[in-house]
Design an enzyme around this catalytic site. Structure first.
Site, PDB file in Angstrom:
ATOM      1  N   CYS A   1       0.844  -1.197   0.000  1.00 63.01           N
ATOM      2  CA  CYS A   1       0.000   0.000   0.000  1.00 63.01           C
ATOM      3  C   CYS A   1       0.879   1.246   0.000  1.00 63.01           C
ATOM      4  O   CYS A   1       1.993   1.248   0.521  1.00 63.01           O
ATOM      5  CB  CYS A   1      -0.902   0.000   1.231  1.00 63.01           C
ATOM      6  SG  CYS A   1      -2.056   1.404   1.269  1.00 63.01           S
TER       7      CYS A   1
ATOM      8  N   ASP B   1       0.461   3.748   1.719  1.00 64.56           N
ATOM      9  CA  ASP B   1       0.414   4.344   3.061  1.00 64.56           C
ATOM     10  C   ASP B   1       1.811   4.687   3.580  1.00 64.56           C
ATOM     11  O   ASP B   1       2.717   3.845   3.559  1.00 64.56           O
ATOM     12  CB  ASP B   1      -0.285   3.354   4.012  1.00 64.56           C
ATOM     13  CG  ASP B   1      -0.677   4.005   5.326  1.00 64.56           C
ATOM     14  OD1 ASP B   1       0.231   4.495   6.034  1.00 64.56           O
ATOM     15  OD2 ASP B   1      -1.872   4.013   5.649  1.00 64.56           O
TER      16      ASP B   1
ATOM     17  N   ARG C   1       2.955   4.875   6.364  1.00 63.77           N
ATOM     18  CA  ARG C   1       3.397   4.166   7.572  1.00 63.77           C
ATOM     19  C   ARG C   1       3.914   2.765   7.285  1.00 63.77           C
ATOM     20  O   ARG C   1       4.240   2.023   8.214  1.00 63.77           O
ATOM     21  CB  ARG C   1       2.229   4.110   8.575  1.00 63.77           C
ATOM     22  CG  ARG C   1       1.758   5.472   9.023  1.00 63.77           C
ATOM     23  CD  ARG C   1       0.399   5.420   9.677  1.00 63.77           C
ATOM     24  NE  ARG C   1      -0.654   5.040   8.729  1.00 63.77           N
ATOM     25  CZ  ARG C   1      -1.935   4.925   9.054  1.00 63.77           C
ATOM     26  NH1 ARG C   1      -2.326   5.136  10.298  1.00 63.77           N
ATOM     27  NH2 ARG C   1      -2.831   4.596   8.143  1.00 63.77           N
TER      28      ARG C   1
ATOM     29  N   HIS D   1      -2.081  -3.980   5.012  1.00 67.70           N
ATOM     30  CA  HIS D   1      -1.902  -3.590   6.413  1.00 67.70           C
ATOM     31  C   HIS D   1      -3.263  -3.362   7.047  1.00 67.70           C
ATOM     32  O   HIS D   1      -4.212  -2.929   6.383  1.00 67.70           O
ATOM     33  CB  HIS D   1      -1.014  -2.341   6.528  1.00 67.70           C
ATOM     34  CG  HIS D   1      -1.623  -1.100   5.942  1.00 67.70           C
ATOM     35  ND1 HIS D   1      -2.206  -0.128   6.708  1.00 67.70           N
ATOM     36  CD2 HIS D   1      -1.752  -0.673   4.660  1.00 67.70           C
ATOM     37  CE1 HIS D   1      -2.651   0.847   5.926  1.00 67.70           C
ATOM     38  NE2 HIS D   1      -2.395   0.533   4.677  1.00 67.70           N
TER      39      HIS D   1
ATOM     40  N   CYS E   1      -6.192  -0.064   6.892  1.00 76.52           N
ATOM     41  CA  CYS E   1      -5.924   0.545   5.578  1.00 76.52           C
ATOM     42  C   CYS E   1      -7.058   1.512   5.195  1.00 76.52           C
ATOM     43  O   CYS E   1      -8.226   1.122   5.140  1.00 76.52           O
ATOM     44  CB  CYS E   1      -5.789  -0.548   4.519  1.00 76.52           C
ATOM     45  SG  CYS E   1      -5.412   0.107   2.876  1.00 76.52           S
TER      46      CYS E   1
HETATM   47 CO    CO Z   1      -3.426   1.213   3.037  1.00 76.11          CO
END
Ligand code: CO
Length: 211
Positions: free
Chosen positions: A42, A44, A46, A98, A101
């Site tokens: 992803c 993302d 993080r 994750h 999400c």
């Molecule tokens: Co995500």
């Protein structure tokens, strides 16, 4: 004018530390890459793949998009997979989702998010395929479960590409894995859907009706 000066400072310090530890590191790496892993994750902020796996530059070929989706006809992800498998000869493809999400949450919250809703239709499809196993769960549990089911679905999509099939047909050692990462404690979890052959892929596809 430039509010990102600290990044250049960080970069300079980082490059210096690496060079002190291994004076030939950048020289060697500049000659070429030979990563054994393709990471599909992803976008993302993080979930930075090298950092959470404790790996260095040169160790991982990376493709990231919102909610780590591998769409059958997406030339972007297919090109990355093809290059990684056919040219770099990676040994492992890791699809890693994750928990928590935002893409998964947005896919099922029935709100309007604009253009991205078209991309998230793919997650809605995963939700629809698994409606029976999701409906008994609380909303929070549903999101976590859908994060896992989405990884498994994308493992199937990776395995279903002509690229992976051709590699297996030619006897190339290649395993597709499904992992999930917990933002809350930094831990990776193996979802135990590792597929290394057309036979294992068929078994995974056959099991989807039993979930
Ligand atoms: Co995500």
């Amino acid at each position: 004018m430039n509010s990102l000066n600290h990044i250049f400072e960080n970069n300079s310090n980082w490059a210096q530390i690496i060079s002190e530890e291994d004076p030939d590191f950048f020289k060697e790496l500049s000659k070429g890459q030979a990563p054994e892993i393709l990471w599909i994750g992803c976008s993302d902020s993080r979930v930075p793949p090298n950092q959470i796996m404790g790996l260095s530059p040169g160790d991982v070929f990376v493709h990231r998009n919102i909610a780590n989706v591998v769409v059958h006809t997406d030339l972007n992800s297919l090109s990355v997979i093809q290059y990684a498998v056919e040219v770099l000869k990676v040994k492992h493809v890791i699809v890693c989702g994750h928990y928590g999400c935002g893409g998964i949450k947005a896919a099922i919250d029935d709100q309007n998010h604009g253009l991205i809703d078209n991309w998230l239709r793919h997650i809605k499809d995963v939700s629809r395929f698994n409606a029976d196993s999701l409906k008994a769960l609380s909303e929070e549990e549903q999101i976590s479960k859908l994060c896992e089911l989405n990884v498994i679905e994308q493992v199937k999509n990776v395995c279903g590409t002509t690229i992976i099939h051709d590699a297996w047909k030619q006897g190339q050692a290649l395993t597709v894995h499904g992992w999930i990462y917990a933002l809350s404690n930094g831990m990776l979890k193996n979802l135990d859907v590792s597929i290394s052959s057309p036979g294992e892929f068929e078994s995974l596809m056959a099991s989807e009706n039993e979930q």
